[in-house]
Write a protein that holds these residues in place. Structure first.
Motif, PDB file in Angstrom:
ATOM      1  N   ASP A  88      59.808  47.800  44.392  1.00 36.53           N
ATOM      2  CA  ASP A  88      58.578  48.503  44.237  1.00 36.53           C
ATOM      3  C   ASP A  88      58.914  50.063  44.196  1.00 36.53           C
ATOM      4  O   ASP A  88      58.217  51.061  44.329  1.00 36.53           O
ATOM      5  CB  ASP A  88      57.817  48.510  45.540  1.00 36.53           C
ATOM      6  N   ARG A  89      60.362  50.366  43.652  1.00 37.44           N
ATOM      7  CA  ARG A  89      60.664  51.781  43.365  1.00 37.44           C
ATOM      8  C   ARG A  89      61.061  51.925  41.943  1.00 37.44           C
ATOM      9  O   ARG A  89      61.638  50.785  41.298  1.00 37.44           O
ATOM     10  CB  ARG A  89      62.017  52.055  44.190  1.00 37.44           C
ATOM     11  N   PRO A  90      60.938  52.851  41.591  1.00 33.69           N
ATOM     12  CA  PRO A  90      61.419  53.296  39.820  1.00 33.69           C
ATOM     13  C   PRO A  90      62.964  53.328  39.814  1.00 33.69           C
ATOM     14  O   PRO A  90      63.806  53.646  40.923  1.00 33.69           O
ATOM     15  CB  PRO A  90      60.637  54.610  39.569  1.00 33.69           C
ATOM     16  N   ALA A  91      63.324  52.702  38.623  1.00 32.92           N
ATOM     17  CA  ALA A  91      64.688  52.465  38.405  1.00 32.92           C
ATOM     18  C   ALA A  91      65.043  54.099  37.558  1.00 32.92           C
ATOM     19  O   ALA A  91      64.593  54.789  37.134  1.00 32.92           O
ATOM     20  CB  ALA A  91      64.907  51.557  37.229  1.00 32.92           C
ATOM     21  N   ASP A  92      66.745  54.165  37.956  1.00 36.34           N
ATOM     22  CA  ASP A  92      67.101  55.442  37.464  1.00 36.34           C
ATOM     23  C   ASP A  92      67.196  55.120  36.020  1.00 36.34           C
ATOM     24  O   ASP A  92      67.256  56.285  35.126  1.00 36.34           O
ATOM     25  CB  ASP A  92      68.528  55.769  38.059  1.00 36.34           C
ATOM     26  N   ALA A  93      67.650  54.017  35.576  1.00 38.80           N
ATOM     27  CA  ALA A  93      68.140  53.663  34.220  1.00 38.80           C
ATOM     28  C   ALA A  93      67.663  52.209  33.825  1.00 38.80           C
ATOM     29  O   ALA A  93      67.790  51.508  34.693  1.00 38.80           O
ATOM     30  CB  ALA A  93      69.448  53.790  33.764  1.00 38.80           C
ATOM     31  N   THR A  94      67.202  52.174  32.662  1.00 42.05           N
ATOM     32  CA  THR A  94      66.695  50.703  32.208  1.00 42.05           C
ATOM     33  C   THR A  94      67.763  50.444  31.030  1.00 42.05           C
ATOM     34  O   THR A  94      67.854  50.992  30.067  1.00 42.05           O
ATOM     35  CB  THR A  94      65.266  50.647  31.888  1.00 42.05           C
ATOM     36  N   ILE A  95      68.276  49.089  31.233  1.00 42.33           N
ATOM     37  CA  ILE A  95      69.161  48.476  30.283  1.00 42.33           C
ATOM     38  C   ILE A  95      68.484  47.537  29.408  1.00 42.33           C
ATOM     39  O   ILE A  95      68.386  46.245  30.207  1.00 42.33           O
ATOM     40  CB  ILE A  95      70.540  48.217  30.982  1.00 42.33           C
ATOM     41  N   GLY A  96      68.367  47.572  28.426  1.00 43.30           N
ATOM     42  CA  GLY A  96      67.623  46.544  27.454  1.00 43.30           C
ATOM     43  C   GLY A  96      68.834  45.799  26.824  1.00 43.30           C
ATOM     44  O   GLY A  96      69.515  46.366  25.935  1.00 43.30           O
ATOM     45  N   VAL A  97      68.790  44.286  26.908  1.00 47.35           N
ATOM     46  CA  VAL A  97      69.485  43.377  26.036  1.00 47.35           C
ATOM     47  C   VAL A  97      69.164  41.931  25.863  1.00 47.35           C
ATOM     48  O   VAL A  97      68.438  41.499  26.738  1.00 47.35           O
ATOM     49  CB  VAL A  97      71.082  43.541  27.060  1.00 47.35           C
ATOM     50  N   ASP A  98      69.612  41.396  24.927  1.00 47.09           N
ATOM     51  CA  ASP A  98      69.222  39.895  24.657  1.00 47.09           C
ATOM     52  C   ASP A  98      70.317  39.312  25.733  1.00 47.09           C
ATOM     53  O   ASP A  98      71.282  39.669  25.874  1.00 47.09           O
ATOM     54  CB  ASP A  98      69.749  39.719  23.445  1.00 47.09           C
ATOM     55  N   VAL A  99      69.781  38.055  26.159  1.00 53.58           N
ATOM     56  CA  VAL A  99      70.191  37.141  27.076  1.00 53.58           C
ATOM     57  C   VAL A  99      71.595  36.656  26.728  1.00 53.58           C
ATOM     58  O   VAL A  99      72.604  36.831  27.434  1.00 53.58           O
ATOM     59  CB  VAL A  99      69.506  35.913  27.449  1.00 53.58           C
ATOM     60  N   ASP A 100      71.795  36.355  25.363  1.00 53.68           N
ATOM     61  CA  ASP A 100      73.214  35.935  24.933  1.00 53.68           C
ATOM     62  C   ASP A 100      74.394  37.149  24.904  1.00 53.68           C
ATOM     63  O   ASP A 100      75.388  36.925  25.476  1.00 53.68           O
ATOM     64  CB  ASP A 100      73.120  35.488  23.466  1.00 53.68           C
ATOM     65  N   ASP A 101      73.523  38.467  24.523  1.00 56.75           N
ATOM     66  CA  ASP A 101      74.653  39.398  24.852  1.00 56.75           C
ATOM     67  C   ASP A 101      75.051  39.756  26.328  1.00 56.75           C
ATOM     68  O   ASP A 101      75.938  40.343  26.682  1.00 56.75           O
ATOM     69  CB  ASP A 101      74.083  40.821  24.184  1.00 56.75           C
ATOM     70  N   LEU A 102      73.849  39.712  26.956  1.00 51.41           N
ATOM     71  CA  LEU A 102      74.086  39.896  28.681  1.00 51.41           C
ATOM     72  C   LEU A 102      75.206  38.816  29.154  1.00 51.41           C
ATOM     73  O   LEU A 102      76.132  39.150  29.911  1.00 51.41           O
ATOM     74  CB  LEU A 102      72.759  39.543  29.388  1.00 51.41           C
ATOM     75  N   VAL A 103      75.244  37.683  28.918  1.00 57.07           N
ATOM     76  CA  VAL A 103      76.195  36.731  29.156  1.00 57.07           C
ATOM     77  C   VAL A 103      77.629  37.121  28.718  1.00 57.07           C
ATOM     78  O   VAL A 103      78.612  37.092  29.200  1.00 57.07           O
ATOM     79  CB  VAL A 103      75.876  35.210  28.982  1.00 57.07           C
ATOM     80  N   ALA A 104      77.618  37.514  27.214  1.00 60.62           N
ATOM     81  CA  ALA A 104      78.852  37.796  26.644  1.00 60.62           C
ATOM     82  C   ALA A 104      79.534  39.367  27.514  1.00 60.62           C
ATOM     83  O   ALA A 104      80.660  39.208  27.694  1.00 60.62           O
ATOM     84  CB  ALA A 104      78.646  38.379  25.276  1.00 60.62           C
ATOM     85  N   LEU A 105      78.548  39.968  28.117  1.00 60.84           N
ATOM     86  CA  LEU A 105      78.842  41.320  28.826  1.00 60.84           C
ATOM     87  C   LEU A 105      79.745  40.992  30.019  1.00 60.84           C
ATOM     88  O   LEU A 105      80.557  41.080  30.394  1.00 60.84           O
ATOM     89  CB  LEU A 105      77.887  42.258  28.818  1.00 60.84           C
ATOM     90  N   ALA A 106      78.791  39.724  30.863  1.00 60.77           N
ATOM     91  CA  ALA A 106      79.306  39.368  32.022  1.00 60.77           C
ATOM     92  C   ALA A 106      80.713  38.578  32.083  1.00 60.77           C
ATOM     93  O   ALA A 106      81.470  38.881  32.866  1.00 60.77           O
ATOM     94  CB  ALA A 106      78.303  38.513  32.537  1.00 60.77           C
ATOM     95  N   VAL A 107      81.060  37.867  30.777  1.00 61.02           N
ATOM     96  CA  VAL A 107      82.236  37.086  30.844  1.00 61.02           C
ATOM     97  C   VAL A 107      83.177  37.976  29.942  1.00 61.02           C
ATOM     98  O   VAL A 107      84.530  37.410  30.060  1.00 61.02           O
ATOM     99  CB  VAL A 107      82.031  35.646  30.005  1.00 61.02           C
ATOM    100  N   GLY A 108      83.032  39.248  29.698  1.00 59.10           N
ATOM    101  CA  GLY A 108      83.961  39.950  29.112  1.00 59.10           C
ATOM    102  C   GLY A 108      84.464  39.714  27.538  1.00 59.10           C
ATOM    103  O   GLY A 108      85.070  40.341  27.141  1.00 59.10           O
ATOM    104  N   GLU A 109      83.460  38.987  26.953  1.00 58.47           N
ATOM    105  CA  GLU A 109      83.699  38.792  25.582  1.00 58.47           C
ATOM    106  C   GLU A 109      82.841  40.199  24.854  1.00 58.47           C
ATOM    107  O   GLU A 109      83.026  40.091  23.759  1.00 58.47           O
ATOM    108  CB  GLU A 109      82.882  37.569  25.240  1.00 58.47           C
TER     109      GLU A 109
END
Length: 154
Positions: A88-109
């Motif tokens: 219920d609070r505003p974010a300081d920054a919004t990060i837009g990403v596709d789900v496949d890229d999000l997973v690749a970011l998470a696993v370090g690829e």
């Protein structure tokens, strides 16, 4: 320091390798939500309060999935970190990403800076705040002996 749970990272790695389901658009809503829960729990576990130096803020992720955009939040405050589906609070920054890229970011690829430069990750709001992610969560998702087990994509 505590290392992030290896089992969670292995699950993410498996999802990235087998990840055709999330990318092919055949994933039911509960599978997308489970995947996002796993990714954001991994990110949360990678938080390094000593690197945040008492700073706080909210990262909002707008994740493009085969079922539409899903929002998730990472809240850093009072030396801790939480993940949330709604806030219920505003974010300081919004990060837009596709789900496949999000997973690749998470696993370090995929590196966050590379994804940003190549247009695969978009930042709105306070871009300088968003850059704290690398410092607060680490610059890579796979734990390394020299980083005390800290990790994180973007």
């Amino acid at each position: 320091m505590t290392r992030p749970p290896d089992a969670r990272h292995l699950q993410l790695k498996h999802l990235a390798e087998a990840g055709a389901a999330a990318r092919a658009g055949h994933t039911p809503e509960d599978e997308i939500d489970r995947l996002l829960e796993l990714v954001f729990e991994w990110f949360r576990s990678c938080f390094s309060p000593e690197r945040a130096h008492g700073q706080s803020g909210i990262f909002r992720y707008a994740v493009n999935t085969p079922l539409g955009v899903r929002h998730r939040y990472i809240v850093v405050e009072d030396g801790g970190c939480t993940a949330a589906v709604a806030l219920d609070r505003p974010a300081d920054a919004t990060i837009g990403v596709d789900v496949d890229d999000l997973v690749a970011l998470a696993v370090g690829e995929l590196k966050g800076t590379d994804a940003f430069v190549n247009g695969r990750l978009k930042i709105s709001g306070d871009v300088f705040f968003a850059m704290n992610w690398i410092e607060w969560f680490g610059s890579r998702s796979t734990p390394a002996p020299d980083d005390g087990g800290r990790a994180g994509g973007v």
